[in-house]
Design an enzyme around this catalytic site. Structure first.
Site, PDB file in Angstrom:
ATOM      1  N   GLU A 183      -6.472  -7.587  -0.760  1.00  0.00           N
ATOM      2  CA  GLU A 183      -6.946  -7.619   0.620  1.00  0.00           C
ATOM      3  C   GLU A 183      -8.442  -7.316   0.595  1.00  0.00           C
ATOM      4  OE1 GLU A 183      -5.076  -5.193   3.564  1.00  0.00           O
ATOM      5  OE2 GLU A 183      -3.048  -5.929   3.139  1.00  0.00           O
ATOM      6  N   GLU A 205       0.831  -1.205   0.000  1.00  0.00           N
ATOM      7  CA  GLU A 205       0.000   0.000   0.000  1.00  0.00           C
ATOM      8  C   GLU A 205       0.870   1.262   0.000  1.00  0.00           C
ATOM      9  OE1 GLU A 205      -4.261  -1.352   1.856  1.00  0.00           O
ATOM     10  OE2 GLU A 205      -2.839  -0.444   3.239  1.00  0.00           O
TER      11      GLU A 205
END
Length: 588
Positions: free
Chosen positions: A235, A159
């Protein structure tokens, strides 16, 4: 040629169409004696893949030492067990992993250097990463799919688009994997925000998204960013983590299952976060710091498909039904809950006060002004600071720049107050009974920040300490390593209330070891060990009210429970129950 390749809209594995149906399972959060059980249950739910982060800080605690690859960190063994269960593996080595893990997985010896620009192309940072990968990747090479192993893809950073936009750094990482023999598919993952996707992506590397709802919008943003290639939610958030003092987060199983069905109906691949959360054993939990410091609890149950103790939860059954509509699910019944230890009472019949004993744990460092825990080499846990107060009477202790993260203050052995970074505390009114009274400050590191710019924030006393405006000098700063409790000088408890930090010890008998949950009514805050295994932190602030005790920690016959209680107690017993209690629920 890598085993896993991409087409204009999907994946091929060894040339055959393949949809990744994965679940997150962090080997370092699960007792190694239970890895096989958790992996088997992943396959039974219909997963064909599992995903795991790799915590750099635990694998390389010493920059000059060897790589740690045993016990909870025996990643090669975990990968062999996954292969034996017929599961593929997604590896996420970071170097930053977040994961609500202490320091986001970045080593303290690196983050404590204020001159290094973390997660950037700063050569001091990338050089440390390169040295780590020089050790890690050869150990993993036999487990890559190109060598016949289960690992089909490797993530680049984590991320990153929410943190920075240093594309040279991302390219350095991708090149670092390739130059060290990683031929497998590389991918990045970022939250489904156009700016994040733009900053965190890299040409030639698959872009994936992270989200927990609004499936159609999130997939559309991913497709807008990359018009071709597989749609992959790396995710898919089905639950959430908890902070001390907050609620226990849960998500309705039917709601999560409906979104999983939307993902699979759209042809996307998925990694369920978490399939099985596990536990932040010992001092491994992380923390957040946005407006205030908020540490993560010991449990990482995450309201996952498989509960903290490995039992199928409501999501396990709901997800299994959804997956069966889109892929083959084993023709076997869903696993039943595992056996639990019968309720057991533990009498804690001996004790040892911490403060008088602290000096024998490690040599004190004599300094003019207090130093941080990092400077003491104490990366987790506690440190004790001692000096004397020159005058008596009422006054104010001022802790410049506060404490990291929680400090208990004692004058001549008597508790006089607590300071918390969560409340931005810096001052404490006290009454000093005599000139030359002993001031002791016990500081607890509640967990390193794992997300955002505050990773590596120092712990301990963070600046000078003054009394009524006069700086206190002549400090004895003691790290308190708690790796070996055999040296604690326990004596029989006399039944009087305890108001100071102390170790408490008791024994209990077990017939057949099974999972259990430690409940501590009447205890306030501290740490718990069973047979020397560090279960982690407890705190009556909640929400978590029990600590998970894995069956492999127990043994037939006599077992030992040790508590380090920080605030004193009138309790003399603890309970092992067959039911977890993670606190009042907050559904999202």
């Amino acid at each position: 040629m890598p085993a896993l390749t991409t087409t204009s809209d999907g994946f091929l594995l060894h040339g055959e169409p393949f949809r990744i149906i994965s679940g997150a399972l962090h080997y370092f959060r699960v007792h190694p004696g239970l890895w096989s059980d958790r992996l088997r249950k992943a396959g039974l739910m219909g997963l064909n893949t599992v995903e795991t982060y790799i915590p750099w800080n635990h694998h390389q605690p010493d920059p000059e030492g060897p790589l740690v690859l045993d016990g909870f960190l025996d990643l090669p063994r975990f990968l062999r067990l996954a292969r034996d269960e017929g599961l593929r593996v997604l590896l996420r080595p970071g170097p930053f992993i977040c994961a609500e893990w202490d320091g986001g997985g970045l080593p303290d010896w690196l983050t404590s250097d204020p001159d290094i620009r973390l997660r950037s192309s700063d050569p001091r940072f990338t050089g440390a990463v390169d040295r780590y990968l020089d050790l890690l990747l050869p150990a993993l090479a036999p487990h890559m799919a190109t060598a016949g192993g289960p690992v089909i893809a490797v993530q680049v950073e984590n991320e990153y688009g929410a943190y920075g936009d240093d594309s040279a750094y991302l390219k350095h990482l991708a090149d670092a994997f390739r130059s060290r023999g990683v031929e497998e598919l590389l991918f990045t993952c970022d939250q489904g925000d156009p700016e994040h996707l733009a900053n965190g992506s890299l040409p030639g590397v698959l872009t994936t998204g992270t989200f927990g709802s609004r499936v159609e919008r999130s997939l559309a943003r991913l497709r807008q960013h990359r018009p071709e290639g597989p749609l992959f939610c790396a995710e898919f958030w089905i639950g959430w983590f908890d902070h001390w003092g907050g609620p226990h987060h849960v998500r309705d199983a039917a709601d999560a299952a409906a979104d999983l069905d939307r993902l699979l109906s759209a042809g996307a691949s998925v990694n369920i976060y978490m399939f099985h959360g596990g536990t932040n054993f010992g001092f491994t939990n992380g923390a957040n710091h946005k407006h205030a410091y908020t540490p993560t609890v010991t449990s990482y149950d995450y309201d996952a498909a498989l509960t903290e103790c490995g039992d199928p939860g409501p999501k396990y059954h709901a997800f299994r039904e959804v997956i069966a509509r889109h892929a083959t699910v084993p023709d076997e019944p869903a696993p039943a809950p595992g056996p639990k230890l019968p309720p057991t009472t533990v009498e804690l019949s001996s004790r040892s006060d911490l403060l008088p004993f602290a000096g024998s744990l490690a040599p004190a460092v004599r300094t003019d002004a207090p130093v941080t825990m990092d400077e003491l080499g104490q990366r987790t846990g506690y440190a004790l600071y001692r000096t004397t107060l020159p005058t008596d009477g009422d006054g104010v202790l001022h802790f410049a720049r506060g404490v990291g993260d929680r400090a208990q203050v004692f004058v001549d052995g008597a508790p006089v107050g607590v300071l918390e970074s969560e409340r931005h505390d810096e001052s404490l009114p006290v009454r000093v009974p005599r000139p030359g009274a002993t001031l002791e400050v016990l500081v607890e590191n509640m967990g390193g920040v794992n997300y955002g710019p505050r990773i590596g924030a120092p712990k301990g006393l963070l600046g000078p300490v003054s009394f009524n405006g006069t700086d206190l000098t002549g400090w004895d700063c003691s790290p308190l390593p708690l790796d070996d409790l055999d040296t604690v000088p326990f004596v029989p408890a006399d039944g009087t209330p305890v108001i100071v930090p102390a170790f408490h010890r008791g024994t209990f008998d077990v017939g057949t070891p099974a999972d259990a949950f430690l409940r501590l009514p009447g205890w306030s805050k501290g740490q718990a060990w069973i047979n020397g295994f560090h279960l982690g932190r407890y705190w009556n602030r909640g929400p978590q009210r029990t600590l998970y005790v894995p069956a492999p920690v127990l043994r037939p016959g006599s077992n030992e429970l040790v508590l380090l209680e920080l605030h004193g107690t009138t309790a003399a017993r603890a309970l092992l129950t067959d039911t977890p209690d993670l606190g009042p629920e907050n559904t999202w």
